[in-house]
Enzyme design. Structure first.
Site, short mmCIF file in Angstrom:
data_model
loop_
_atom_site.label_atom_id
_atom_site.label_comp_id
_atom_site.label_asym_id
_atom_site.label_seq_id
_atom_site.Cartn_x
_atom_site.Cartn_y
_atom_site.Cartn_z
N ARG A 146 0.85 -1.19 0.00
CA ARG A 146 0.00 0.00 0.00
C ARG A 146 0.89 1.25 0.00
O ARG A 146 2.13 1.15 0.02
CB ARG A 146 -0.94 0.00 1.20
CG ARG A 146 -0.23 0.21 2.53
CD ARG A 146 -1.22 0.34 3.69
NE ARG A 146 -0.60 0.99 4.83
CZ ARG A 146 -1.23 1.30 5.95
NH1 ARG A 146 -2.51 1.02 6.09
NH2 ARG A 146 -0.59 1.90 6.94
N ASP A 153 8.70 -10.38 5.66
CA ASP A 153 8.84 -9.68 6.94
C ASP A 153 10.30 -9.25 7.04
O ASP A 153 11.18 -10.09 7.20
CB ASP A 153 8.46 -10.61 8.10
CG ASP A 153 8.61 -9.92 9.45
OD1 ASP A 153 9.17 -8.80 9.50
OD2 ASP A 153 8.20 -10.51 10.46
N VAL A 154 10.54 -7.95 6.95
CA VAL A 154 11.93 -7.47 6.88
C VAL A 154 12.70 -7.71 8.18
O VAL A 154 13.93 -7.62 8.19
CB VAL A 154 12.01 -5.97 6.49
CG1 VAL A 154 11.47 -5.75 5.08
CG2 VAL A 154 11.31 -5.08 7.51
N ASN A 181 11.65 0.39 1.69
CA ASN A 181 10.54 1.30 2.01
C ASN A 181 9.73 0.85 3.23
O ASN A 181 9.13 1.68 3.91
CB ASN A 181 9.63 1.37 0.77
CG ASN A 181 8.29 1.98 1.05
OD1 ASN A 181 8.16 3.21 1.15
ND2 ASN A 181 7.27 1.15 1.21
N TYR A 235 10.44 7.13 15.96
CA TYR A 235 10.38 7.18 14.49
C TYR A 235 11.53 8.04 13.94
O TYR A 235 12.24 7.62 13.01
CB TYR A 235 9.02 7.74 14.05
CG TYR A 235 8.87 7.81 12.55
CD1 TYR A 235 8.71 6.65 11.80
CD2 TYR A 235 8.90 9.03 11.89
CE1 TYR A 235 8.59 6.71 10.42
CE2 TYR A 235 8.76 9.10 10.51
CZ TYR A 235 8.61 7.94 9.78
OH TYR A 235 8.49 8.00 8.42
N1 LIG Z 1 3.79 8.90 4.37
C1 LIG Z 1 4.63 9.83 4.82
O1 LIG Z 1 4.27 10.93 5.18
C2 LIG Z 1 6.10 9.52 4.91
C3 LIG Z 1 7.00 10.58 5.07
C4 LIG Z 1 8.36 10.30 5.14
C5 LIG Z 1 8.78 9.00 5.04
N2 LIG Z 1 7.86 8.00 4.90
C6 LIG Z 1 8.35 6.64 4.80
O2 LIG Z 1 7.90 6.10 3.58
C7 LIG Z 1 7.67 4.71 3.73
C8 LIG Z 1 6.26 4.34 3.34
O3 LIG Z 1 5.36 5.14 4.05
P1 LIG Z 1 3.78 4.95 3.85
O4 LIG Z 1 3.13 6.23 4.25
O5 LIG Z 1 3.48 4.37 2.52
O6 LIG Z 1 3.50 3.90 5.04
P2 LIG Z 1 2.45 2.73 5.14
O7 LIG Z 1 2.29 2.45 6.60
O8 LIG Z 1 1.23 3.04 4.35
O9 LIG Z 1 3.22 1.52 4.43
C9 LIG Z 1 4.27 0.84 5.03
C10 LIG Z 1 4.22 -0.58 4.53
O10 LIG Z 1 5.27 -1.31 5.20
C11 LIG Z 1 4.73 -2.58 5.53
N3 LIG Z 1 5.48 -3.19 6.63
C12 LIG Z 1 5.42 -2.88 7.94
N4 LIG Z 1 6.19 -3.71 8.65
C13 LIG Z 1 6.74 -4.57 7.76
C14 LIG Z 1 7.66 -5.66 7.89
N5 LIG Z 1 8.10 -6.07 9.09
N6 LIG Z 1 8.05 -6.31 6.77
C15 LIG Z 1 7.57 -5.94 5.55
N7 LIG Z 1 6.70 -4.92 5.38
C16 LIG Z 1 6.30 -4.25 6.48
C17 LIG Z 1 3.29 -2.30 5.90
O11 LIG Z 1 2.49 -3.48 5.87
C18 LIG Z 1 2.90 -1.26 4.87
O12 LIG Z 1 2.33 -1.83 3.71
C19 LIG Z 1 8.04 4.38 5.17
O13 LIG Z 1 9.41 4.03 5.23
C20 LIG Z 1 7.82 5.70 5.88
O14 LIG Z 1 8.56 5.78 7.06
C21 LIG Z 1 6.53 8.23 4.83
#
Ligand SMILES: NC(=O)c1ccc[n+]([C@@H]2O[C@H](COP(=O)([O-])OP(=O)(O)OC[C@H]3O[C@@H](n4cnc5c(N)ncnc54)[C@H](O)[C@@H]3O)[C@@H](O)[C@H]2O)c1
Length: 254
Positions: free
Chosen positions: A17, A62-63, A89, A157
Site C-alpha cells: 500500500r 517480513d523485513v 521502504n 520514528y
Molecule cells: N507517508 C509519509 O508521510 C512519509 C513521510 C516520510 C517517510 N515516509 C516513509 O515512507 C515509507 C512508506 O510510508 P507509507 O506512508 O506508505 O507507510 P504505510 O504504513 O502506508 O506503508 C508501510 C508498509 O510497510 C509494511 N510493513 C510494515 N512492517 C513490515 C515488515 N516487518 N516487513 C515488511 N513490510 C512491512 C506495511 O504493511 C505497509 O504496507 C516508510 O518508510 C515511511 O517511514 C513516509
C-alpha cells in the site's frame, strides 16, 4: 514497454500500500521487473503492474526476519535472473503511538528499531551477493524529513529514520568499490493511509503546518516521490552515492 529501467529487477519492500505500492508500479512502468514484498498482501500491486503489461511477483516478506529477506532475494533471482535495485521502504509509521519522549513504550521503541533499521540492514544483506557478483546495483533507502528537521513526540520514528541515513552513508562508502550505489530519500509528510493513521484527528492541522513550512505551499502527494526513486534507481544517477535527497517541497535545504 521501454523505459529507464528496462532489463533490471527491483525488490520493493512494504509494497502492499501507500508509497511502496506506488514505487513498485512506477518502477515497473519504467520497465523493471518487480518483486513486491510486504507483511500485507501485495496482490493488488502486482495486478496493477501485470494488467498494464509489466512483470511482477508478490512475496510475503517480513523485513525483521533474515530468512524471509533471503527468500525475497531468491525469488527475484529465480523469477527474473538478477537483483539490480532494492527499495527499502517498509517501515512502522502509521499507527505508532506518539508522546513525550520519556513516556514512549520501550517495546514499541524496539519494534520501530527492529522494522525500520534492522529491516533495512537485513534486506541489504539479502541482496548483496548478487549485486557484488554483478558489480552493480542501486539501493534506495526511505528516510524521512523527521530525521533532519526533527519530529517532536515521535522520537522512536525520528531516531529510526536518522539511522537510515547513517546506514546509507556507511554502506555507500563500503560498497563503492563494488559499484553498488546507496542513497536515501527524505520526504515530508505524504498523504497516505500511514499518514492518516499517524496524525489521526490532528491530520488537517498537521497538513496546514507542514505545507506552511515548505517553499512550495501544498502537501506532498504519493505521485510526487516516484520520480526521485526512479532517478536514484536508474543510470541517470550513476555517479551519485551516499546522498539523501529531500523531497519535501523545500523545507530543509542541505
Ligand atoms: N507517508 C509519509 O508521510 C512519509 C513521510 C516520510 C517517510 N515516509 C516513509 O515512507 C515509507 C512508506 O510510508 P507509507 O506512508 O506508505 O507507510 P504505510 O504504513 O502506508 O506503508 C508501510 C508498509 O510497510 C509494511 N510493513 C510494515 N512492517 C513490515 C515488515 N516487518 N516487513 C515488511 N513490510 C512491512 C506495511 O504493511 C505497509 O504496507 C516508510 O518508510 C515511511 O517511514 C513516509
Amino acid at each position: 514497454m521501454t523505459g529507464q529501467l528496462e532489463g533490471k529487477t527491483a525488490i520493493v519492500t512494504g509494497a502492499a500500500r501507500g508509497l511502496g505500492k506506488e514505487y513498485a508500479i512506477r518502477l515497473a512502468g519504467e520497465g523493471a521487473a518487480v518483486v513486491a514484498g510486504d507483511i500485507r498482501n501485495c496482490d493488488e500491486t502486482v495486478d496493477a503492474i501485470t494488467s498494464s503489461g509489466g512483470r511482477a511477483v508478490s512475496i510475503a516478506l517480513d523485513v525483521t526476519d533474515m530468512e524471509s529477506c533471503s527468500r525475497a532475494a531468491e525469488t527475484a533471482i529465480s523469477s527474473f535472473g538478477s537483483i539490480d535495485i532494492l527499495v527499502n521502504n517498509a517501515a512502522l509509521y502509521g499507527g505508532l503511538a506518539s508522546g513525550r519522549f520519556e513516556t514512549l513504550d520501550p517495546e514499541e521503541w524496539n519494534r520501530v528499531l527492529n522494522v525500520n533499521v534492522t529491516g533495512v540492514w537485513n534486506c541489504c544483506k539479502a541482496v548483496i551477493a548478487p549485486m557484488r557478483a554483478a558489480k552493480q546495483g542501486s539501493i534506495v533507502n526511505i528516510s524521512s524529513l523527521a530525521a533532519l528537521y526533527g519530529l517532536p513526540y515521535s522520537l522512536h520514528y525520528a531516531m529510526s529514520k536518522a539511522a537510515v541515513i547513517g546506514i546509507t552513508r556507511s554502506l555507500a562508502r563500503e560498497l563503492g568499490r563494488d559499484w553498488i550505489r546507496v542513497n536515501s530519500i527524505a520526504p515530508s509528510a505524504v498523504m497516505t493511509e500511514g499518514t492518516d493513521e499517524f496524525f489521526g484527528d490532528k491530520l488537517e492541522r498537521a497538513k496546514e503546518v507542514i505545507a506552511g513550512n515548505q517553499s512550495l505551499k501544498r502537501n506532498l502527494e504519493v505521485g510526487d516521490l516516484a520520480g526521485t526513486v526512479i532517478y536514484l534507481a536508474s543510470d541517470a544517477s550513476k555517479f551519485v552515492t551516499g546522498q539523501t535527497l529531500m523531497v519535501d517541497g523545500g523545507t530543509v535545504y542541505l
